[in-house]
Scaffold this motif. Structure first.
Motif, short mmCIF file in Angstrom:
data_model
loop_
_atom_site.label_atom_id
_atom_site.label_comp_id
_atom_site.label_asym_id
_atom_site.label_seq_id
_atom_site.Cartn_x
_atom_site.Cartn_y
_atom_site.Cartn_z
N ARG A 153 0.82 -1.21 0.00
CA ARG A 153 0.00 0.00 0.00
C ARG A 153 0.85 1.26 0.00
N LEU A 154 1.99 1.22 0.68
CA LEU A 154 2.84 2.41 0.78
C LEU A 154 3.96 2.41 -0.23
N GLY A 155 3.99 1.37 -1.08
CA GLY A 155 5.09 1.26 -2.04
C GLY A 155 5.04 2.28 -3.14
N GLY A 156 3.82 2.73 -3.48
CA GLY A 156 3.71 3.74 -4.53
C GLY A 156 3.99 5.12 -3.99
N GLU A 157 4.24 6.04 -4.89
CA GLU A 157 4.51 7.40 -4.47
C GLU A 157 3.21 8.10 -4.09
N VAL A 158 3.29 9.02 -3.16
CA VAL A 158 2.12 9.76 -2.71
C VAL A 158 1.79 10.84 -3.73
N GLY A 159 0.55 10.89 -4.15
CA GLY A 159 0.16 11.90 -5.11
C GLY A 159 0.11 13.29 -4.49
N SER A 160 0.09 14.30 -5.34
CA SER A 160 0.05 15.68 -4.86
C SER A 160 -1.36 16.09 -4.51
N LEU A 161 -1.51 16.72 -3.35
CA LEU A 161 -2.81 17.26 -2.97
C LEU A 161 -3.03 18.63 -3.60
N ARG A 162 -1.95 19.30 -3.98
CA ARG A 162 -2.05 20.64 -4.57
C ARG A 162 -2.29 20.57 -6.08
N PHE A 163 -1.66 19.57 -6.73
CA PHE A 163 -1.80 19.43 -8.18
C PHE A 163 -2.20 17.99 -8.52
N PRO A 164 -3.46 17.61 -8.18
CA PRO A 164 -3.87 16.22 -8.33
C PRO A 164 -4.22 15.81 -9.76
N THR A 165 -4.43 16.79 -10.66
CA THR A 165 -4.87 16.47 -12.03
C THR A 165 -3.75 15.83 -12.83
N PRO A 166 -3.99 14.67 -13.48
CA PRO A 166 -2.95 14.04 -14.31
C PRO A 166 -2.60 14.92 -15.50
N LEU A 167 -1.42 14.67 -16.04
CA LEU A 167 -1.00 15.42 -17.22
C LEU A 167 -1.89 15.09 -18.41
N SER A 168 -2.07 16.07 -19.28
CA SER A 168 -2.80 15.84 -20.53
C SER A 168 -1.81 15.94 -21.69
N LEU A 169 -2.22 15.45 -22.83
CA LEU A 169 -1.37 15.52 -24.02
C LEU A 169 -1.06 16.98 -24.38
N ASP A 170 -2.04 17.85 -24.20
CA ASP A 170 -1.83 19.27 -24.51
C ASP A 170 -0.75 19.88 -23.61
N ASP A 171 -0.70 19.45 -22.33
CA ASP A 171 0.33 19.94 -21.43
C ASP A 171 1.72 19.61 -21.96
N VAL A 172 1.86 18.39 -22.46
CA VAL A 172 3.17 17.89 -22.89
C VAL A 172 3.58 18.47 -24.24
N LYS A 173 2.61 18.81 -25.08
CA LYS A 173 2.92 19.31 -26.43
C LYS A 173 3.67 20.64 -26.40
N VAL A 174 3.62 21.33 -25.27
CA VAL A 174 4.41 22.56 -25.15
C VAL A 174 5.89 22.24 -25.27
N LEU A 175 6.30 21.04 -24.77
CA LEU A 175 7.69 20.61 -24.83
C LEU A 175 7.97 19.69 -26.01
N PHE A 176 6.97 18.86 -26.35
CA PHE A 176 7.12 17.90 -27.46
C PHE A 176 5.97 18.09 -28.43
N PRO A 177 6.10 19.02 -29.39
CA PRO A 177 4.99 19.33 -30.32
C PRO A 177 4.51 18.12 -31.12
N ASN A 178 5.36 17.15 -31.37
CA ASN A 178 4.99 16.00 -32.19
C ASN A 178 4.37 14.86 -31.38
N ALA A 179 4.27 15.04 -30.09
CA ALA A 179 3.74 13.96 -29.23
C ALA A 179 2.30 13.63 -29.60
#
Length: 571
Positions: A179-205
């Motif tokens: 149960r504790l083996g995984g990393e603890v998620g953020s309470l401040r930024f709980p939303t997972p990344l979206s493809l649009d977030d990543v395209k700022v760095l990798f336009p071809n993603a």
């Protein structure tokens, strides 16, 4: 006299069909038990349903709980003044696949505000009652994680098991670590990344996927090929505050692990300062081409990193967060490489090897002329009682069969006991011998050794014997009803087998043991003949010369199956 080949073939076919029908009835009942448990939503208590009373043992000053659990399953705990005392998490349902002797245990784990364990308690358990009580009474085990951080729990591996409740305590440890083996998620930024977030760095993603080991890392793909990865500064840098709050920053890394740029995500800092940082391409190229190792060791002062004009505090907090995230990610990678391997795959203990040796010896003795050698038989019976019973505590019981039917076979946790069960059921199914009852059961060995040891023997009449012979079948019926209907009764109480692990045995088990042994002094093998539901089940599945006949026992077994079907519908 010449046997008619046609009649012989018909007999063999009929015997096989009837025997397979018996097996199908048994397998169907086991399957219904498993499906009944799997479909039950009541077995897991949601952490949001916790009461303050359930956490007081971990936080004596607790007065209130957060109304809603966080995304990672935390429930905040506060005192009467509203001051935070820490939080609790439970091992269920993430660790429900880890079973002890007969089922999983849901453990409540308390953490203080520094993420250190303040204690654990048992919320609920599907494991055997007496084993669980032995674990709860063991203060050394229950406090073994106190004061440890999440990372330290991962490093300590498995601590000493509780004697007499080895499988139960090992499963509880495994559940906590899992149960504790995984990393603890953020309470401040709980939303997972979206493809649009990543395209700022990798336009071809065109596709992103989370790293299964490191929650802050996401893999980036284009056209089916991996083109890089993104490391989030959250939650590693959630405490790095700029003018008014933290900022979630994305660090883009190419296939060689070099930085291709950073992108500013959600922020709790003030606008327009965050906007200034997003628009400043020079600042965002500060770490370009640096490898993750270099980034983790970066000194912003030596690098002469300058903040964005008009947003100095916000931009420097972003830079600090990038370095902090790289540093913590490196530490986690190194920790993962150095962490002792936990149980995985098929691991065998000394007792498992000993049990397997006993199984092989029993099959050899039971299948050869050695079974007629009195000296060999007595020595082996003593070994069964002392080693398999008193030392290893490996006996097949209805409590164990019901638990495994519900939760699955714990092959990784108990390979020796699993092999014993396989031998117990496989030998009657594929041969004419019930090897377990005659050559593997410690309780049967006790009765064999005391048989005829006193002069006065009770000879039961035919009618009395037939009446007493009904008892094991009735006990099997009771086991079925208790298991399918989830009645609050412990199946260990109807059999004597837990008495061999005398440190944990309850009074009901001890009473069955004593009464059965006393009865066997006067009536040979009294418990085996008139009291053992497990032996009756194995005998029913035994392949014998009369397996071609559909008997009253088969109609009774069909009745049990019908009852199981009826109970599975919710009646």
């Amino acid at each position: 006299m010449t046997l008619d080949p046609v009649n012989t073939d018909r007999y063999q076919v009929r015997r096989l069909v009837v025997h397979l029908a018996r097996l199908a009835v048994f397998v169907s009942i086991i399957g219904l038990i498993h499906l009944q448990y799997a479909s039950s939503s009541a077995r897991v208590t949601a952490i949001a349903d916790l009461s303050v009373d359930q956490v007081v043992s971990l936080f004596p000053a607790a007065a209130s709980l957060a109304g809603v659990a966080s995304d990672d399953g935390r429930m905040a705990v506060s005192d009467a003044d509203g001051k935070s005392l820490g939080y609790v998490v439970q091992t269920s349902p993430e660790s429900d696949h880890i079973i002890g002797f007969s089922g999983p245990t849901n453990v409540l784990i308390g953490f203080d505000d520094l993420d250190r364990v303040v204690g654990i308690s048992i919320l609920s358990s599907e494991d055997t009652r007496d084993h669980l009580l032995e674990v709860e009474r063991n203060e050394q085990f229950m406090s073994s994680l106190d004061g440890k951080s999440r990372d330290e729990i991962g490093r300590v591996g498995v601590v000493d098991a509780v004697s007499g409740a080895t499988l139960t305590s090992l499963a509880i440890q495994e559940s906590i670590i899992h149960r504790l083996g995984g990393e603890v998620g953020s309470l401040r930024f709980p939303t997972p990344l979206s493809l649009d977030d990543v395209k700022v760095l990798f336009p071809n993603a065109d596709h992103i996927e989370p790293n299964a080991v490191h929650a802050a890392v996401w893999f980036v793909n284009s056209g089916g090929d991996r083109i890089g990865q993104v490391l989030r500064t959250s939650p590693a840098a959630d405490n790095v505050v700029g003018y008014q709050g933290p900022t979630d920053t994305l660090i883009g890394l190419d296939r060689d692990g070099a930085v291709v740029g950073i992108a500013i995500g959600k922020s709790y800092d003030n606008e327009p300062y965050v906007g200034y940082v997003r628009e400043d391409s020079y600042f965002r190229s500060t770490f370009d081409e640096m490898k993750l190792q270099q980034l983790a060791e970066a000194d912003l002062y030596e690098m002469r990193v300058e903040g964005v004009s008009g947003a100095t505090m916000t931009s420097m907090a972003v830079a600090d967060g990038v370095v902090e995230a790289a540093k913590k990610h490196r530490e986690k990678v190194e920790l993962e490489a150095s962490r002792p391997k936990r149980r995985s795959g098929f691991q065998i203990s000394v007792h498992d090897i000993g049990t397997m040796i006993v199984i092989v010896a029993a099959i050899v003795i039971g299948s050869t002329s050695l079974r007629a050698n009195k000296r060999v038989r007595i020595v082996f019976q003593l070994m069964l009682i002392v080693y398999l019973g008193l030392i290893a505590g490996n006996l097949v019981s209805q409590a164990m069969i019901a638990g495994w039917a519900k939760h699955g076979v714990p092959l990784q946790m108990a390979p020796g006991l699993t092999m014993l069960v396989i031998a117990a059921f496989a030998c009657p199914l594929f041969s004419k011998r019930n090897i377990y009852c005659s050559h593997l059961c410690p309780h049967g060995a006790v009765q064999q050794l005391i048989k005829g040891r006193i002069r006065y023997q009770v000879k039961l009449g035919h009618s009395v014997s037939k009446l007493l012979m009904l008892l094991p079948g009735l006990l099997l019926l009771w086991c079925l009803v208790v298991t399918m209907a989830a009645l609050p009764f412990s199946l260990v109480d109807i059999e004597p087998f837990d008495a061999y692990v005398f440190r944990i045995a309850g009074w009901a088990t001890i009473a069955v043991f004593v009464v059965g042994i006393i009865a066997s002094l006067f009536v040979p093998m009294a418990y085996c003949r008139f009291g053992c539901p497990t032996g009756r089940l194995l005998d029913y599945l035994r392949f014998n010369a009369r397996s071609d006949r559909w008997t009253v026992r088969d109609w009774v077994a069909l009745g049990y199956l019908g009852l199981a079907i009826w109970l599975s519908t919710g009646h």
